[in-house]
Scaffold this motif. Structure first.
Motif, PDB file in Angstrom:
ATOM      1  N   ALA B 305      37.987  46.063  31.187  1.00 23.37           N
ATOM      2  CA  ALA B 305      37.864  47.523  31.216  1.00 23.37           C
ATOM      3  C   ALA B 305      37.870  48.043  32.649  1.00 23.37           C
ATOM      4  N   THR B 306      37.025  47.450  33.517  1.00 22.88           N
ATOM      5  CA  THR B 306      36.959  47.982  34.886  1.00 22.88           C
ATOM      6  C   THR B 306      38.237  47.662  35.646  1.00 22.88           C
ATOM      7  N   GLY B 307      38.886  46.545  35.316  1.00 26.25           N
ATOM      8  CA  GLY B 307      40.163  46.214  35.957  1.00 26.25           C
ATOM      9  C   GLY B 307      41.194  47.286  35.679  1.00 26.25           C
ATOM     10  N   MET B 308      41.183  47.797  34.448  1.00 17.90           N
ATOM     11  CA  MET B 308      42.144  48.856  34.150  1.00 17.90           C
ATOM     12  C   MET B 308      41.756  50.165  34.814  1.00 17.90           C
ATOM     13  N   MET B 309      40.435  50.365  35.003  1.00 17.89           N
ATOM     14  CA  MET B 309      40.015  51.573  35.728  1.00 17.89           C
ATOM     15  C   MET B 309      40.534  51.562  37.160  1.00 17.89           C
ATOM     16  N   MET B 338      55.344  49.086  50.694  1.00 20.66           N
ATOM     17  CA  MET B 338      56.587  48.521  51.217  1.00 20.66           C
ATOM     18  C   MET B 338      56.568  48.280  52.721  1.00 20.66           C
ATOM     19  N   GLY B 339      55.485  48.580  53.381  1.00 20.73           N
ATOM     20  CA  GLY B 339      55.411  48.395  54.830  1.00 20.73           C
ATOM     21  C   GLY B 339      55.074  46.959  55.183  1.00 20.73           C
ATOM     22  N   PRO B 340      54.625  46.757  56.421  1.00 14.63           N
ATOM     23  CA  PRO B 340      54.333  45.387  56.873  1.00 14.63           C
ATOM     24  C   PRO B 340      53.169  44.734  56.127  1.00 14.63           C
ATOM     25  N   TYR B 341      52.310  45.544  55.480  1.00 20.78           N
ATOM     26  CA  TYR B 341      51.192  44.953  54.748  1.00 20.78           C
ATOM     27  C   TYR B 341      51.442  44.946  53.247  1.00 20.78           C
ATOM     28  N   ALA B 342      52.724  45.014  52.843  1.00 20.06           N
ATOM     29  CA  ALA B 342      53.041  45.033  51.411  1.00 20.06           C
ATOM     30  C   ALA B 342      52.478  43.795  50.719  1.00 20.06           C
ATOM     31  N   TRP B 343      52.481  42.667  51.427  1.00 15.21           N
ATOM     32  CA  TRP B 343      51.984  41.432  50.800  1.00 15.21           C
ATOM     33  C   TRP B 343      50.544  41.595  50.329  1.00 15.21           C
ATOM     34  N   SER B 344      49.713  42.286  51.149  1.00 14.21           N
ATOM     35  CA  SER B 344      48.310  42.433  50.749  1.00 14.21           C
ATOM     36  C   SER B 344      48.208  43.396  49.575  1.00 14.21           C
ATOM     37  N   TYR B 345      49.050  44.428  49.578  1.00 11.46           N
ATOM     38  CA  TYR B 345      49.018  45.391  48.489  1.00 11.46           C
ATOM     39  C   TYR B 345      49.375  44.712  47.165  1.00 11.46           C
ATOM     40  N   TRP B 346      50.409  43.905  47.173  1.00 14.35           N
ATOM     41  CA  TRP B 346      50.840  43.280  45.928  1.00 14.35           C
ATOM     42  C   TRP B 346      49.906  42.141  45.507  1.00 14.35           C
ATOM     43  N   THR B 347      49.252  41.512  46.488  1.00 19.37           N
ATOM     44  CA  THR B 347      48.189  40.561  46.126  1.00 19.37           C
ATOM     45  C   THR B 347      47.107  41.296  45.337  1.00 19.37           C
ATOM     46  N   MET B 348      46.720  42.452  45.858  1.00 16.99           N
ATOM     47  CA  MET B 348      45.676  43.250  45.216  1.00 16.99           C
ATOM     48  C   MET B 348      46.091  43.640  43.796  1.00 16.99           C
ATOM     49  N   ILE B 349      47.301  44.149  43.651  1.00 18.98           N
ATOM     50  CA  ILE B 349      47.769  44.598  42.321  1.00 18.98           C
ATOM     51  C   ILE B 349      47.785  43.414  41.351  1.00 18.98           C
ATOM     52  N   THR B 350      48.311  42.290  41.808  1.00 14.76           N
ATOM     53  CA  THR B 350      48.405  41.125  40.921  1.00 14.76           C
ATOM     54  C   THR B 350      47.017  40.676  40.475  1.00 14.76           C
ATOM     55  N   CYS B 351      46.106  40.512  41.450  1.00 13.93           N
ATOM     56  CA  CYS B 351      44.792  39.960  41.117  1.00 13.93           C
ATOM     57  C   CYS B 351      43.945  40.927  40.305  1.00 13.93           C
ATOM     58  N   ASN B 352      44.040  42.218  40.616  1.00  9.99           N
ATOM     59  CA  ASN B 352      43.091  43.163  40.013  1.00  9.99           C
ATOM     60  C   ASN B 352      43.617  43.819  38.754  1.00  9.99           C
ATOM     61  N   VAL B 353      44.923  44.006  38.657  1.00  6.93           N
ATOM     62  CA  VAL B 353      45.449  44.770  37.531  1.00  6.93           C
ATOM     63  C   VAL B 353      46.222  43.872  36.565  1.00  6.93           C
ATOM     64  N   ILE B 354      47.098  43.039  37.092  1.00 11.99           N
ATOM     65  CA  ILE B 354      47.993  42.295  36.194  1.00 11.99           C
ATOM     66  C   ILE B 354      47.266  41.116  35.551  1.00 11.99           C
ATOM     67  N   LEU B 355      46.639  40.260  36.371  1.00 12.80           N
ATOM     68  CA  LEU B 355      46.023  39.052  35.797  1.00 12.80           C
ATOM     69  C   LEU B 355      44.901  39.343  34.796  1.00 12.80           C
ATOM     70  N   PRO B 356      43.999  40.325  35.055  1.00 12.03           N
ATOM     71  CA  PRO B 356      42.942  40.568  34.062  1.00 12.03           C
ATOM     72  C   PRO B 356      43.478  40.983  32.690  1.00 12.03           C
ATOM     73  N   ILE B 370      39.965  28.835  32.252  1.00 13.28           N
ATOM     74  CA  ILE B 370      40.889  29.931  32.579  1.00 13.28           C
ATOM     75  C   ILE B 370      40.112  31.132  33.115  1.00 13.28           C
ATOM     76  N   THR B 371      38.972  31.421  32.481  1.00 12.21           N
ATOM     77  CA  THR B 371      38.133  32.516  32.977  1.00 12.21           C
ATOM     78  C   THR B 371      37.769  32.280  34.441  1.00 12.21           C
ATOM     79  N   PHE B 372      37.406  31.037  34.740  1.00  9.23           N
ATOM     80  CA  PHE B 372      36.995  30.723  36.112  1.00  9.23           C
ATOM     81  C   PHE B 372      38.119  31.036  37.106  1.00  9.23           C
ATOM     82  N   VAL B 373      39.334  30.602  36.755  1.00  8.57           N
ATOM     83  CA  VAL B 373      40.482  30.857  37.643  1.00  8.57           C
ATOM     84  C   VAL B 373      40.694  32.361  37.785  1.00  8.57           C
ATOM     85  N   LEU B 374      40.627  33.072  36.669  1.00  8.29           N
ATOM     86  CA  LEU B 374      40.893  34.506  36.722  1.00  8.29           C
ATOM     87  C   LEU B 374      39.842  35.255  37.540  1.00  8.29           C
TER      88      LEU B 374
END
Lengths: 401, 464
Positions: B305-309, B338-356, B370-374
């Motif tokens: 729930a909070t991940g989607m928030m 899309m700038g020089p820190y795009a890698w950190s932005y997409w890390t954030m999106i993947t970990c916080n929004v997509i994986l949960p 699996i929970t532990f990894v997530l």
């Protein structure tokens, strides 16, 4: 070390074995299930006992009603102190930033409500929380009561783990031991115990307030205060980096250092640097004759002569003497210079003298690095004054009259 | 109640019906026996990390903040990232102990004590960073409105000062809440301990708690009041932390969505950390029957729930940047993705929004590896969220002439490592010396722990 530890352990655990007096504190009974205890509690309360309490390992729902207790009152403490916190914090901010220390920040009012809300809220919560906790502990749970008679009994050991107990105190008006025992038995108690006062309960002497303890507390406070005073004074004024930046790494001009490649703390100006007032001299290294056209740019004035005297006394007098007679303080240690009052110098133009100061002559070095251009002309003016005064005749006096 | 009870039946809170003695023994055991090998290894690692952090802190104190990678225009970097990260971790503890208490979620009893302890240590860790960021932390007394020779007072309209009050209040209230919960448990330990130093210590700490119902009655009310004030407090703390950013005029920071966005993120990251540690702790201390897979599943639902928030907040930021028509706002967000820190932005999106999103599946929610990894990904993702917010907004703002990249120094990394060391050292000491589950609360929710009848002194005998 081990001996000391044992000694401390022994001292600390001494209280556990404190003998009990003969005076009865109350009668305790133990029950197995929540249903039994809640019935027993209702029965005890129904008999009109007032000085009794139920002891459980966790709060039981409905026990307050069964014991005929009033609703908990801790909420009033929370409310009063929460409200006090709100008022105090608002007043504090209003006085500090609105009255005592008015500071214009972004053109905003010194005090206004909206930016004060976050801190007011936090202050309210803080005071509510602290007051609720302290109020609960001291006023409502009557803690600390480490020395209470029911502590360190077998009864206590059961009711903080898996059994439920009731204690009816002996000082209740309706307390008759056999009566109470019968009541417990009919309620289904599986064990009934007598709890006696400790000796120290009766003498009203809590171990916390005996003389030795008091002295120890005061002693610790005094020692802590003295040690912290001196430690802080030392740390905050003598120890880097806490010393308000009074001590900082630096290289003095004449000191040796590994920081610069030539190990010298002194830095020379970059090649070709021209300092103000030190323009390069166009007749450098040339003979006297070439400076015939060099004219004194300064008019003779009081300021010029005073400055010239000042500079002359510093730079020239060591060899030439204060009056230019060649009898300076360095005589006999350094070749004696000729007098400035000889015919040759008297006949020189100002430019000639300037040239000698700037360029040097014989053993005299150049003073171009030490004395600015203007000051050299000031010195020339002053030397003219010396020459005139040293070679004055009687007629000059008459004239002055 | 007339609805079908089996339909809404709660899963048992404690697996395999345990007696009260067994609960005592299971929870107090780790504090009585010598630490296991696993504990020593964990303690060794965290203490080493703590010492590395202490060394880096020493360098920072001696040589100054110049040891860090911060420099204009990125003048807030690791110090503030770590602060927000750790304070966020703390929020899960208060949520579990206070908000779930108010909602009468009994399943919280298994994890509340531990989560509260985590809150306290996380706030302590967080508190270090803004103080050392001031450069001369030994003068931190000037952060408080204390009378001084200079006759000056603090600036009450600065969000940074609100932070001082919010964080210190948060710590104090969390600590009181936690200590209050510990009193009955320490009393249980006191009566279980044999004579000696240990017993004396417990004796003093338990304040002579006897389990008297006259105490319990007020105790429960006080606990409720503390839960009641902690709930708005926890929301206010991260809102105020977000004001540090939102009240400024930097594009990417100056948004009204920040307070709810930060609070949701804090709960998200906090639950991630609670799960991470609990999964290890229940295994190491053999408490699988007390901290059950049901608990973990419930926490995974909250993570979902909070991940989607936070996912909503990320997209809403972009929308508002476009909708505002403000060139600088638009640039900052395009630069983030899309700038020089795009890698950190997409890390954030993947970990916080997509994986949960995987937590939609019950099988995955109840699968502990699996929970532990997530949840590890959630921890990483939430650290990068703060990295993205702080670094990408600062490194390119209004003046292209003053754009620059941020590179952390070794000291920065050492302090980050040290913060984990500090947190885990305290946590391990807590696990060793204090009961990690609230004994009294747990007993109260065991089946058959509450009376089925409600008699009154006047003789009425109410059946349930």
């Amino acid at each position: 070390m081990k001996k000391l530890l044992n000694k401390i352990t022994e001292l600390l655990s001494k209280e556990d074995n404190e003998p009990r007096s003969k005076k009865l504190y109350g009668l305790a009974s133990l029950y197995n299930t929540p249903d039994e205890i809640i019935k027993a509690a209702a029965a005890v309360a129904g008999r009109g006992f007032e000085k009794f309490d139920v002891y459980t390992p966790y709060p039981l729902h409905g026990m307050d009603d069964a014991m005929g207790m009033e609703k908990p009152k801790i909420g009033y403490v929370s409310f009063v102190f929460g409200f006090l916190g709100l008022i105090l914090v608002l007043l504090m901010m209003w006085w500090m930033s609105g009255i005592d220390y008015q500071n214009i920040i972004g053109g905003k009012p010194f005090f206004s409500l909206p930016p004060s809300i976050p801190i007011t809220f936090e202050g309210t919560v803080l005071l509510t929380g602290i007051a609720t906790t302290i109020g609960l502990i001291i006023l409502f749970a009557k803690l600390p009561s480490i020395n209470s008679p029911i502590q360190d009994t077998e009864f206590m050991g059961r009711v903080t783990s898996d059994k439920f107990g009731i204690v009816v105190k002996a000082d209740d008006e309706k307390f008759i031991p056999d009566d109470v025992k019968l009541l417990f038995q009919t309620a289904g108690a599986f064990e009934i115990q007598e709890i006696y006062y400790r000796e120290s309960n009766l003498t009203n002497k809590t171990p916390l307030f005996n003389g030795k303890f008091f002295v120890a507390i005061i002693g610790t406070a005094v020692v802590t205060a003295i040690v912290s005073y001196f430690t802080l004074n030392w740390v905050l004024y003598d120890v880097v980096p806490f010393d308000w930046m009074w001590k900082q790494d630096r290289i003095d001009a004449q000191s040796k250092t590994n920081f610069f490649p030539n190990n010298s703390g002194m830095r020379m100006p970059v090649n070709g640097t021209i300092a103000r007032g030190f323009l390069p001299y166009e007749y450098k290294g040339m003979p006297d004759s070439s400076v015939r056209l060099l004219a004194n740019p300064l008019a003779v004035s009081k300021e010029s002569l005073e400055r010239g005297q000042d500079r002359y006394n510093i730079f020239c007098s060591p060899c030439h003497g204060y009056y230019g007679e060649g009898d300076g303080r360095l005589r006999d240690q350094f070749p004696k210079p000729p007098s400035l009052h000889n015919q040759k110098v008297m006949n020189w133009t100002d430019g000639n003298i300037y040239h000698v100061i700037t360029n040097g002559q014989n053993v005299m070095p150049s003073y171009a690095e030490q004395i600015s251009v203007n000051d050299r002309w000031n010195i020339v003016n002053y030397i003219r004054v010396l020459q005139r005064s040293k070679n004055a005749s009687d007629e000059d006096l008459t004239k002055a009259k | 109640m007339s609805f079908d009870a089996t339909y809404a039946r709660e899963l048992p809170l404690v697996e395999s019906k345990a007696s009260f003695r067994e609960i005592d023994d299971a929870i107090i055991k780790p504090t009585e026996e010598k630490p296991r090998k696993g504990w020593w290894v964990a303690f060794g690692i965290s203490f080493t990390a703590l010492m590395i952090g202490a060394y880096c802190l020493g360098l920072t104190f001696y040589y100054g903040i110049g040891m860090w990678g911060n420099n204009q225009p990125v003048s807030w970097a690791f110090g503030i990232i770590n602060f927000v990260f750790w304070i966020g971790i703390g929020h899960a503890g208060t949520l579990i102990s206070a908000i779930l208490h108010l909602f009468r979620q009994k399943w919280r009893t298994g994890i509340a004590r531990f989560a509260e302890a985590m809150t306290i240590f996380a706030v302590m860790t967080a508190g270090i960073f803004p103080v050392i960021h001031t450069g001369r932390p030994w003068l931190a007394g000037y952060l408080l409105p204390l009378p001084n020779q200079n006759g000056v007072w603090v600036n009450f309209i600065s969000p940074l000062l609100w932070d001082v009050f919010a964080v210190s209040t948060y710590f104090t209230i969390s600590f009181l809440f936690w200590s209050l919960g510990l009193i009955p448990d320490i009393a249980t330990m006191r009566d279980k301990a044999k004579n000696g130093v240990k017993k004396t210590i417990y004796k003093v700490l338990a304040l002579g708690w006897s389990g008297s119902n006259r105490s319990w009655s007020n105790y429960e009310r006080a606990y409720l009041i503390l839960a009641g004030i902690s709930t708005p407090l926890v929301l206010s703390v991260h809102s105020i932390v977000s004001f540090d950013f939102a009240v400024s005029v930097i594009p990417g920071w100056h948004t009204t969505i920040f307070p709810p966005y930060f609070v949701a993120g804090a709960i998200f990251s906090g639950f991630g950390m609670v799960s991470t540690i609990l999964i290890i702790v229940r295994k190491v201390f053999g408490m699988e029957h007390i901290i059950t897979v049901n608990h973990l599943e419930k926490m995974n639902k909250i993570l979902l729930a909070t991940g989607m928030m936070v996912g909503y907040a990320y997209s809403m930021e972009f929308f508002i940047a476009w909708y505002s028509g403000n060139t600088f706002e638009m640039f900052v967000f395009i630069n983030r993705a899309m700038g020089p820190y795009a890698w950190s932005y997409w890390t954030m999106i993947t970990c916080n929004v997509i994986l949960p999103q995987l937590f939609w599946f019950k099988k995955i929610r109840r699968n502990i590896p699996i929970t532990f990894v997530l949840v590890i990904f959630v921890n990483v993702g939430m650290w990068f969220e703060r990295f993205v917010i702080i670094i990408t907004s600062l490194h390119r703002d209004f003046l292209p002439a003053s754009w620059a990249m941020f590179y952390p120094s070794l000291v920065d990394l050492g302090l980050l490592l040290g913060s984990f060391g500090f947190f885990f050292t305290f946590l391990l000491l807590f696990l060793k010396f204090l009961p990690l589950v609230s004994i009294a609360e747990l007993k109260a929710v065991v089946e058959g722990a509450q009376p089925t009848i409600h008699p009154h002194p006047n003789g009425s005998n109410g059946k349930h």
